[in-house]
Design an enzyme around this catalytic site. Sequence first.
Site: not given
Ligand code: NAD
Ligand code: DAU
Length: 357
Positions: A131-133, A157, A161
């Site tokens: 992730t970019d975080e 988190y 990562k």
């Molecule tokens: P998600 O939470 O929707 O899905 C995670 C999946 O991993 C689920 O299917 C869960 O059952 C599985 N999982 C969790 N713990 C596990 C374990 N111990 N063993 C096996 N499976 C397990 O997540 P996502 O948003 O699809 O993110 C996927 C990946 O991409 C993550 O590594 C996250 O850090 C990364 N990522 C997400 C975002 C985003 O915006 N969602 C952005 C950048 C990177």
């Molecule tokens: O940048 C990549 C990341 O993006 C991934 O690595 C993470 O897995 C993914 O969850 C996401 O993280 P964020 O914290 O940016 O996403 P989230 O949807 O939780 O929040 C987006 C923005 O909105 C953040 O600034 C927090 C704000 N927010 C979020 C929620 C859930 C609110 O203001 N209210 C809310 O209820």
Amino acid sequence: MKHILITGGAGFIGSHVVRLFVTKYPDYRIVNFDKLTYAGNLENLTDVERRPNYVFERGDICDYERVAEVLRRYDIDGIIHLAAESHVDRSIEDPFGFARTNVMGTLSLLQAARLYWNGAWEGKCFYHISTDEVYGALPLGGGHFTETTRYDPHSPYSASKASGDHFVRAFHDTYGLPAIVTNCSNNYGPCQFPEKLIPLFINNIRHGRPLPVYGRGENVRDWLYVEDHARAIDTIFHRGRIGETYNIGGGNERSNMALVRELIRTTDRLLGRPEGASERLITHVADRPGHDLRYAIDASKLRNELGWRPEVPFGEGLERTVRWYLDNGEWLDHVTSGAYERYYERMYGSRAAASGR
Ligand code: NAD
Ligand code: DAU
């Protein structure tokens, strides 16, 4: 023929990656390895679950023996590692769970791959999705994250990562494990668990519930449509250089307030309500502790080296996303109610029996 293990394939991004690989590469075998936590949902994959090149294995990446056994059984030569605990707010509540899966789970997968491949690195790839975080936060209006930006995570988190990323690079540098890491910006699209901003707010607008904006809503995120991310993963898995890091981003920066207003307009319109009517639901609540102010990705390395660029403009992606959640109200209701558990019992006997073993 390639035998690819996709971890976390039942989650949001993972299910889009599984679908792309299963449909685009009929001669590959795609093994979806997922623990099915609250975020994992096999309903995301009903359209591909009967394809002959797809198999689901329920398992925990922290269970080293189970991972090693699956690598052997399917003679895995490529790993795309997405399994993770992914929600920042949950990490503030339960940092240990994040360290367990994102650090120890990644380490268990790395060690199992290293010992199974045992130095025969040719044609192998361990591709770690991050992730970019991990880069921390940028000031408003200034700069972008590049692949050489120093790591500076602020939430449990992103710290977990970052630690996983360091282990992947350490395995490459120490043992020669062929590894690639990518760091992506915020994804949005169908099948995202409704705890994340966009699906949570669509669901709340649908039900006329408050929309909890953290703090003043000035935080900026760089949004990428999930299918564009899946295409980037495909490109990098096949053509990326081993040992490299690539940043992936949408080039779509929005403050949370701007995004929420756009989301409200789109959702109101598609629900047949006067556009903006749901603005009355906006409720400013206490800020997220350690809330990163701004993320923005410089994806020029990926664009220049491998020719990838996002294809879905933000307005179009948002409209597609809202439509999907409104058309799939049942999916939303399942994942937010006990019906989700009952679905698994009906489909698979019980969630515990879902591995097919
Ligand atoms: P998600 O939470 O929707 O899905 C995670 C999946 O991993 C689920 O299917 C869960 O059952 C599985 N999982 C969790 N713990 C596990 C374990 N111990 N063993 C096996 N499976 C397990 O997540 P996502 O948003 O699809 O993110 C996927 C990946 O991409 C993550 O590594 C996250 O850090 C990364 N990522 C997400 C975002 C985003 O915006 N969602 C952005 C950048 C990177
Ligand atoms: O940048 C990549 C990341 O993006 C991934 O690595 C993470 O897995 C993914 O969850 C996401 O993280 P964020 O914290 O940016 O996403 P989230 O949807 O939780 O929040 C987006 C923005 O909105 C953040 O600034 C927090 C704000 N927010 C979020 C929620 C859930 C609110 O203001 N209210 C809310 O209820």
